[in-house]
Design an enzyme around this catalytic site. Structure first.
Site, PDB file in Angstrom:
ATOM      1  CE  LYS B 225     -10.209  -3.267 -27.430  1.00 46.47           C
ATOM      2  NZ  LYS B 225      -9.716  -3.789 -28.472  1.00 46.47           N
ATOM      3  NE  ARG B 230      -5.333 -10.708 -30.594  1.00 49.79           N
ATOM      4  CZ  ARG B 230      -6.499 -11.435 -29.961  1.00 49.79           C
ATOM      5  NH1 ARG B 230      -7.551 -10.751 -30.341  1.00 49.79           N
ATOM      6  NH2 ARG B 230      -6.623 -12.571 -29.393  1.00 49.79           N
ATOM      7  NE  ARG B 245      -9.387  -9.347 -35.603  1.00 49.77           N
ATOM      8  CZ  ARG B 245     -10.563  -8.830 -35.263  1.00 49.77           C
ATOM      9  NH1 ARG B 245     -10.554  -7.826 -34.579  1.00 49.77           N
ATOM     10  NH2 ARG B 245     -11.554  -9.321 -35.659  1.00 49.77           N
ATOM     11  CD  GLU B 270      -3.243  -4.604 -29.652  1.00 47.97           C
ATOM     12  OE1 GLU B 270      -3.780  -5.800 -29.354  1.00 47.97           O
ATOM     13  OE2 GLU B 270      -3.817  -3.719 -30.399  1.00 47.97           O
ATOM     14  CE  LYS B 393     -14.719  -5.674 -28.639  1.00 50.75           C
ATOM     15  NZ  LYS B 393     -14.421  -5.863 -29.958  1.00 50.75           N
TER      16      LYS B 393
END
Lengths: 336, 526
Positions: B225, B230, B245, B270, B393
């Site tokens: 992660k 994002r 995002r 990312e 996550k």
């Protein structure tokens, strides 16, 4: 004929009239004081002799108790002159709050008018400002920048009432000075047709009662109590500005923070204080009123006291007056 | 125009999101087309008025107001639009044209005539109306309404999911009459397939202990992660775009990233700063954020790249219904085929069992750009929103220090009578140096206790800020620590929050500054 500069002095206690041996709005207890109006930064307790309008004396008694002086009160209705040690003194309406006055001093053929705080627009709670001819006019400068132009009171009150219909579930908590501002807002709400009970912070009750006794009709008012506080959604509650963010306000439901002051004109200033609905309501003259007053009074010489004196001195000079700043310490810059 | 000015006025002072939403909904309901559409465009900063310049405004006011008074006023007010709004001479307020007429005139009036047109309007306006006009003209309203919030309001207005608004948003233009017609059920949704649009993204739930049993290598794939931004990169026959995002178009800030994508696709990934093989820190990325048009040198110093982890559209085909493993294979093949510079595939992390995953997670050394693990169901389709199950996550444990409360400040909105913003510090010798500020992590009951404590232990008051006795210890949690030249202590924390109030711990036993040095992110800066 002697020029007022020869017989007026700025001392640490305040402005002093040398031949008359008295002060105008002194900040410390003195032997003799002429008090222009009841706001705490002009009217202090503990003088031996107090010269003021009957209304101002009533306000001082209400705030400081019957024994706010040590020797005597000297009520001076508007327009009636009195000799103090050979200086002829008279008080004239200033339109600032109930009982507020300008002090005119005449000595050996020359005259000076201390306007105290004043405004020029109509206010149902006090007698309108009266221009008084003189050789030197002493003006305040609280809002002496051309960015300060107060909108009509009715328009600001209409914004408050609109918000109340838009947010009927929120308690509209209005921060306003307890003396003068509070009562003129209530009167303006009544004039706009608002008939509901208006709620008051405890600190405002006594002064509102005094106004009612002096013939100013405020309509139905009630104090906020621990019992009724929770039920005040959708009402107007008035409190001193300092109480807006005080723990006191937590008991009120869904508070919408309103503040009524000339400073609310400046966005950042309102926002910084967390005000959601700033109302530009002032009991001081705005820029246009200040300039109009210089012309109306017509004194050749202007002295400028507390506030933004640099801009007003500059502008008065441009307009052909002799003008200078008189740095009076102690008057609150934020006096509303 | 008058209604819009009233709206701006209320939005400016309203600090609760709910209140702002209500004001906007009211406005949309009561305002006709095309005014409301232009209002939305202005608030979303989607309206360009190239001829309306700050210099023009200065010229106008200089020719009307004494320079000395102008300068005293500007000094006092601090902001040009507001100064001019208050200073503009004349009191003849009158009727104003509708907002759409004003906007159209500002767009189409020739440059030479624009000053006269603007002056003519200002002459007839109240001060708040002048402020509104000048703000429309010069942009940057600063009324605290984000593009995201505006889309949520539109969604609420039309009773549609916000994802649909996000999809359509970049395919419609001011004054959005087709959008409103759809929201009000008078027409079909605007057709936007010909345009560059944002596709709502898929989000993950945090992995909790109760879910550990689900995570087996046959079902879930693991990836790092990343602690970047994002983004969604879009390239179609119409052009290219980069979205956040939440669907904000940030193409202008990252022209280098747009260049990278050399085939038609919609990628999820990312955004990171990357120099060769080395990934830059979040600090580096911040150097790029907020620059609307970065210089070539700036882009060379902080080169932006994409760590791609999913593909939504590939060469015109919607691949979202395909399972994760199939999408990754497609993405891998496309990257191999087109060899785009600056786009890499987020590597798959093989593991044998959950214990190995825990070891992997434990091995993350507070590094600059990895903040934990992502666990994705191998058979899952790409679904907008935050469905439970397909994606988890699993962030690394936060760092903890015991810090001493130094200052407290009142909050805003509901918290405006509470001291709820806390500044805390660590010992450096026998003095405390502030390391950060936090305003969440405690319960409402704890907030009351804290508020009371602050009021009873105040040493000094500076406007809204109180300095308190250095006696109360907070256990502060944070994600990472970085060097900072802006803080006296020399460190800045990422996402600091109060994890516990240590009523029991004496302040002299709180931590000393050197503990942060040990926790410092690796891969710092250049």
């Amino acid at each position: 004929m002697t020029h007022p500069r020869d017989w007026i002095e700025v001392r640490k206690e305040g402005v002093w009239c040398k031949p008359g041996d008295f002060y105008i709005d002194p900040m410390q207890p003195v032997h003799a004081a002429v008090v222009t109006h009841g706001h705490a930064d002009h009217a202090r307790a503990g003088h031996d002799h107090v010269f003021a309008t009957p209304e101002t004396l009533a306000i001082m008694r209400s705030r400081y108790g019957e024994a706010h002086f040590t020797e005597a009160e000297h009520p001076m209705p508007y327009g009636q002159a009195l000799e103090i040690n050979g200086v002829r003194v008279s008080l004239h309406p200033a339109g600032h709050i109930l009982g507020s006055a300008q002090a005119r001093l005449e000595y050996e053929g020359s005259s000076i008018v201390f306007s105290g705080d004043y405004k020029r627009r109509a206010d149902p709670t006090c007698v309108p400002f009266e221009p008084v001819p003189c050789d030197v006019f002493v003006t305040e400068a609280t809002f002496a920048l051309p960015v300060f132009r107060h909108p009509p009171l009715e328009a600001e009150i209409a914004r408050l009432l609109t918000s109340l219909t838009q947010f009927p579930d929120r308690c509209h908590l209005v921060g306003a000075y307890a003396l003068g501002k509070c009562q003129s807002i209530i009167c303006a709400l009544r004039a706009a047709g608002y008939q509901e009970t208006i709620y008051l912070h405890g600190a405002m009750v006594r002064l509102c009662e005094l106004y009612q006794t002096l013939g100013i009709d405020l309509g139905p008012v009630a104090v906020v109590t621990p019992d009724n506080a929770k039920t005040l959604a959708g009402t107007i509650v008035l409190c001193p500005p300092s109480a807006l963010k005080d723990r006191w306000s937590r008991r009120l439901p869904e508070v919408l923070t309103v503040a009524a002051s000339g400073w609310m004109r400046i966005r950042a200033r309102a926002k910084q204080k967390g005000v959601e609905l700033p109302l530009v309501i002032s009991d001081h003259a705005d820029w246009d009123e200040l300039l109009q007053t210089l012309t109306d009074v017509g004194a050749p010489e202007i002295w400028v006291t507390h506030g933004r004196d640099d801009a007003l001195v500059y502008q008065a000079t441009q307009m052909g007056f002799t003008a200078q700043a008189l740095h009076l310490l102690g008057y609150e810059d934020d006096s509303e | 125009m008058k209604a819009f000015s009233r709206l701006l006025e209320r939005l400016y002072y309203e600090h609760s999101t709910l209140g702002k939403t209500r004001l906007l909904l009211d406005y949309l309901r009561t305002t006709p087309d095309p005014d409301r559409g232009y209002a939305v465009a202005i608030i979303a900063d989607n309206l360009s008025l190239p001829n309306f310049k700050r210099g023009m405004v200065l010229e106008l006011i200089r020719s009307r107001v004494d320079p000395q008074l102008l300068s005293l006023s500007h000094d006092y007010v601090g902001e040009l639009s507001e100064t001019v709004a208050h200073l503009w001479p004349g009191k003849t307020e009158g009727d104003l044209p509708a907002l759409h007429e004003v906007v159209e005139a500002l767009r189409h009036t020739p440059k030479a005539q624009l000053p006269d047109y603007v002056a003519g309007l200002l002459d007839r306006m109240t001060s708040p109306e002048r402020w509104a006009l000048l703000k429309i003209g010069t942009g940057s309203l600063r009324i605290g309404v984000s593009a995201r919030q505006l889309k949520q309001v539109l969604a609420q207005y039309g009773d549609q999911p916000v994802e649909r608004i996000e999809t359509i948003w970049h395919g419609v233009d001011p004054p959005y009459e087709d959008l409103f017609a759809w929201l009000e059920g008078r027409a079909e949704a605007p057709a936007v397939h010909e345009k560059l649009t944002f596709t709502p993204v898929m989000l993950a739930h945090p992995l909790e202990a109760k879910d550990y049993g689900l995570i087996v290598p046959e079902t879930y794939a693991a990836e790092w992660k990343y602690d970047g931004i994002r983004v969604q990169v879009v390239h179609s026959s119409v052009g290219r775009a980069l979205f956040t995002r939440t669907g904000d178009d940030i193409s202008g800030s990252f022209p280098d990233v747009l260049e990278h994508l050399n085939f038609h696709a919609v990628l999820d990934g990312e955004l990171l700063v990357q120099r060769g093989e080395e990934m830059g820190s979040f600090n580096d990325l911040q150097q790029r954020l907020g620059r609307k048009s970065p210089s070539a040198k700036h882009m060379a110093d902080y080169p932006a790249a994409i760590m791609a982890y999913d593909v939504l559209m590939l060469e015109g085909e919607d691949v979202r219904p395909q399972p994760y493993t199939a999408r990754r294979a497609l993405l891998q093949a496309a990257l191999d085929n087109y060899q785009p510079g600056g786009i890499r595939l987020s590597p798959d992390l093989p593991y044998a069992d959950f214990a190995q995953l825990e070891t992997l997670r434990g091995s993350v050394d507070n590094a600059s750009v990895i903040e934990g693990l992502m666990l994705k169901r191998r058979d899952s389709a790409y679904v907008a929103g935050r469905p439970t199950g397909p994606w988890y996550k699993w962030k690394i444990n936060p760092k903890l220090v015991d810090a001493v409360l130094m200052y407290a400040q009142r909050g805003s909105g509901k918290r405006s009578s509470f001291y709820s913003d806390f500044t805390f510090g660590l010992w450096s010798g026998n003095q405390l140096l502030p390391i950060g500020k936090a305003y969440f992590g405690f319960t409402d009951a704890e907030l009351k206790e804290l508020d009371k404590w602050v009021r009873h232990n105040t040493l000094n008051t500076f406007g809204p800020v109180r300095e308190v006795k250095k006696e109360l210890v907070f256990e502060v949690a944070f994600d990472a620590v970085q060097r900072s030249t802006r803080h006296k202590s020399g460190y800045a924390l990422r996402f600091p929050r109060i994890s516990r109030i240590r009523w029991d711990k004496p302040a002299p036993e709180a931590d000393h500054l050197p503990v942060l040095e040990a926790l410092l992110a690796t891969g710092e800066g250049k």
